[in-house]
Design an enzyme around this catalytic site. Sequence first.
Site: not given
Ligand code: ZN
Length: 549
Positions: A302, A487, A86, A343-344, A169-170, A46
């Site tokens: 972050h 992001h 995300t 994811d980014h 979870d996502r 991530d």
């Molecule tokens: Zn992410």
Amino acid sequence: MAASHRRCYAAAMRSLFLTAAALVAAPVAAQGPAKPPKLIVAISVDQLSADLYAAYRSHFTGGLKQLETRGVVFANGYQSHAATETCPGHSTLLTGRHPASTGIVANNWIDQRAAREDQNIYCAEDERVAGSNSKTYTVSPEHLRVSTLGDRMKAADPRSRNVAVSGKDRAAVMMGGRAADQRWYWNGKAWASDRAGATPPLSVQNVQKLSAQLFASAQDPLEVPNLCAARATAYQVTPTVSVGNGRFARAANDARAFRTMPQFDSLTLALAASLIREQKLGQGSATDVIAIGLSATDYIGHSYGWGGQEMCLQMLNLDRDLEGFLAQLDQSKVDYALVLSADHGGQDAVERLRAGGNAGAVRADPGLSPADMGKLMAPQLGLSGPVLRGDGVSGDFWLDRGIPAKDRARVLAEAVRRYKAHPQVEAVFTAAEIGRVGVPSGDPSRWSLLQRVRASFDPARSGDFYVVLKQSVSTVARPAAGYVASHGTVWDYDRRVPILFMAPGVKPAAPAAAVDTVDILPTVASWVGLELAPGSVDGVCRSEAATCL
Ligand code: ZN
């Protein structure tokens, strides 16, 4: 027969013979597995931007080094859409589709038709459950409109197993999809599932115990190797928040610090390895899939940005952990293939960027929030009550549902005018403008801003207009502990991610081509002989990493 003609004939025969010999010697194109691997391992790191990967690539000696020497490294991959968050990013990784098709246009969107107080909808919640809201929800893949690799594999052969684990979870939901056999994610305090039966498997119970012990213990500061000490300059972000020289010391039972540390990924990988062993993934009669979401890089990015000592410690730990994980897979003799991406990407902390010479790096004006902008607009337009809705300072914004139909066109025009006039705004697109262009394809480095926005636009879920901030403007308007960098923008520091493939028979390479994360699914499909109906994916199989069907 003329002499020259004879020579030609002889040369032609010789050439034909050599060609035939070559065909006999190498009857199979060498790119890709000769037979389907028994286990597909898909890893998402991530917030692993292409910039971050490039900064540490030459320093990796463990798992990430192995993936480079044994596999194909696309250092110039793209999460090509505008909404570089995300949930949308994970929704592209194993579906081959852009968020415009996955329906996952953001982590959260606003649905003003929702019959509940909180109209903020979480991407991985089940809205149908009574009492669900964006904070207290039942985890579900309900919003995902398309099939994942695991879904497709199970549909092709029900013996195939589909497993997902992640710190979030996502991530586990969007990579696993609807037909997940096992799905485990950290819920803030423990490993949880939306799928498991009454008793979690022993492998999960063991990692659960280990995680609980760690959670309840304090952590001393980590040792700092020279490579990271060289990055330990402190930057004052707010009067109380300083970043750059952190060492992940942590008090017992501190939930935020626990997920924001390198060992959080160690636990996720331990859970994945235990499940592979216990469930005998890769040892059945069909190919199994395990998707692994490693979330610590994002929480650390972050909290501290990515240019300091904290991310250095994280990258070195990730490299070591992946080395151990690969060693276990190799020792198990399971016939596996692996893909790793993100994811980014992410932007570093503004304070460090400026010190490094990027004068354009600034924090967004908090007045760009739809609530603030709407308050300025209301008296001018003769409106009372809320005017605009949305989160943050950019991306999808909505006109409030209470605005009468007769007023909506002039309110929209005024909102667009005001945002466009703001010095930090690069562009504003209305839903009508976005909907008029086709979903883009091909080289994602060449897409216009409007095309990037289109790739994560869904008319039923996206906003009434979309605000694009200028390059280098941080979306973190008000930094705080745990949230100094982010992001989510259309710019390449958020879009570019590495994409690494490793499979039996795939020759190591480092192509410079700009590729898209939607290319992952069709490439992996070629490894396992999975047929994809025409038009069912946005990406293309990459011949540098597979013998494309
Ligand atoms: Zn992410």
